[in-house]
Design an enzyme around this catalytic site. Structure first.
Site, PDB file in Angstrom:
ATOM      1  CG  ASN A 259      46.006  52.926  30.627  1.00  0.00           C
ATOM      2  OD1 ASN A 259      45.466  52.960  31.724  1.00  0.00           O
ATOM      3  ND2 ASN A 259      45.485  52.280  29.597  1.00  0.00           N
ATOM      4  CG  HIS A 266      47.378  49.100  36.657  1.00  0.00           C
ATOM      5  ND1 HIS A 266      46.876  48.893  35.395  1.00  0.00           N
ATOM      6  CD2 HIS A 266      46.563  50.027  37.230  1.00  0.00           C
ATOM      7  CE1 HIS A 266      45.800  49.649  35.218  1.00  0.00           C
ATOM      8  NE2 HIS A 266      45.596  50.355  36.315  1.00  0.00           N
TER       9      HIS A 266
HETATM   10  N1  GLY Z   1      41.460  55.274  32.423  1.00  0.00           N
HETATM   11  C1  GLY Z   1      41.951  54.860  31.172  1.00  0.00           C
HETATM   12  C2  GLY Z   1      40.926  54.705  30.126  1.00  0.00           C
HETATM   13  O1  GLY Z   1      39.772  54.943  30.355  1.00  0.00           O
HETATM   14  O2  GLY Z   1      41.228  54.326  29.019  1.00  0.00           O
END
Ligand code: GLY
Ligand code: NAD
Length: 378
Positions: A259, A266
């Site tokens: 992340n 976000h």
């Molecule tokens: N895209 C972040 C995860 O899959 O943890």
């Protein structure tokens, strides 16, 4: 929290065709393939089922639905499909209901198999429908965007958005199989290709600086869809993601590194209104902000931030965040970021770079975060 990324070198790589994700009885393969290849059926083992329901959207359906239906007819007694409206703004409970409606009205049962044909939006929603329909059915990811091929189709995170927060309603539910057809990228708009590259770029700073060097050399080939460069890019991204998820499926620690850039990103997506900034665009500006925050905490030097910023610029992605509130921008970002799933007791936890190639999850003083927002938004 400190997370060691050293074991990321132990990668499950079997052949040129697929990458494995090792999760005990939930293990599966990510195939890098084309629907057209005659060998598809020999190599890729589809889950057995009483019927198949392909979930797609108005754009991808028009391009690839018929091909996939024809393929699947060889394997399943009946193949149904449902076409969702296109866009992040439809990643909601109302659109999710269209999938349940199709499952129920076609008499799909616990042995039916869902197929997600599309980008991350279709993939996340189909996965969530599969996690919840009759308390869980099998599903296959057929990602058609770069972003979905390098990230969202792998690892079993499924979700819909809530007006108050991105991906807030969801479940962990692993697919049985992922089939990445690189040839579908030929129809992808350039802006979407760039957005997908954002999720590729993150893998360098968090896990593999050699990959970052390769990206610096290969960015032009990737933007011109060179098939050899694309294949390496998808494979290496999937290898890194598979390795992380194999060690921490439900994000109790290590997985959070995926992340990087997402806490700010976000907030940008939700703050601008879903669909205004693409996911990868928010993540790109978010990575610069997270790198700058890392610098201010003494974890990386200015040269690293500049190097990452330059690479993001070369891809054609934003390096500055938008102003979400002209009156008090930093407060608005902080308010949105507190809704992040990594927050604990209202305290925001950021994925930061602790030396190039290594990520950590940690808090930062609000005052420092405000400074970063102030200099990184335009
Ligand atoms: N895209 C972040 C995860 O899959 O943890
Ligand atoms: P998307 O699914 O909206 O697809 C982008 C656009 O490209 C859409 O307009 C789509 O219709 C179109 N498209 C898809 N494939 C195409 C093709 N081959 N040719 C032409 N057009 C095509 O967006 P995305 O970037 O793929 O995914 C973003 C979503 O993924 C976000 O909702 C994000 O939260 C989610 N995500 C999830 C994870 C996860 O681990 N589950 C990880 C990263 C991102």
């Amino acid at each position: 929290m400190n997370m060691t990324n050293s074991h990321l070198t132990q990668i499950s790589r079997h052949s040129d065709d697929y990458v494995s994700i090792n999760l005990g009885e939930r293990s599966y393969n990510i195939w890098i393939h084309t629907f057209e290849e005659s060998s598809w059926s020999d190599k890729v083992q589809l889950p057995l089922g009483t019927s198949a329901l392909i979930v797609t959207n108005t754009v991808v359906g028009g391009l690839y639905l018929e091909k996939l239906v024809n393929r699947l007819k060889q394997f399943y007694p009946t193949v149904y499909s449902v076409t969702l409206p296109n866009g992040e703004e439809f990643k909601d409970s109302q659109t999710l209901n269209l999938i349940y409606d199709a499952l129920l009205s076609n008499g799909c049962d616990r042995k039916s198999v869902l197929f997600a044909l599309g980008g991350g939006v279709v993939g996340d929603m189909t996965g969530f429908a599969a996690a919840t329909y009759m308390r869980g059915v099998q599903f296959v990811q057929v990602p058609t965007t770069l972003l979905a091929q390098v990230d969202s189709s792998v690892g079993g995170k499924t979700a819909i958005n809530h007006p108050l927060g991105k991906n807030m309603i969801g479940a962990f539910h692993q697919p049985q199989l992922v089939v990445c057809d690189l040839s579908t990228l030929a129809t992808l708009p350039l802006r979407e290709l760039r957005s997908g590259l954002s999720e590729v770029l993150k893998y360098g700073p968090i896990a593999d600086m050699e990959f970052m060097e390769w990206l610096e050399i290969s960015v032009d080939q990737l933007l011109s869809l060179d098939p050899v460069a694309l294949a390496h890019c998808v494979r290496r991204s999937c290898e890194i993601k598979a390795s992380v998820v194999s060690q921490d499926e439900r994000e109790s620690g290590l997985r959070a590194i995926l992340n990087f850039g997402h806490t700010f990103g976000h907030a940008i997506e939700a703050g601008m209104g879903y669909g205004v900034w693409l996911h990868g665009e928010g993540v790109a500006a978010g990575m610069v902000m997270a790198a700058e925050l890392s610098r201010r905490l003494g974890m990386v030097d200015a040269a690293f931030v500049q190097r990452l910023t330059q690479l993001i610029e070369r891809v054609g992605l934003p390096t500055k965040g938008p102003v979400l509130d002209a009156a008090d921008n930093a407060s608005r970002y902080l308010e949105l970021m507190r809704v992040d799933k990594k927050s604990e007791a209202g305290e925001i936890r950021f994925v930061l770079i602790d030396g190039p190639g290594k990520a950590v999850l940690r808090t930062a003083p609000d005052a420092l975060v405000r400074e970063v927002i102030d200099i990184c938004c335009a």
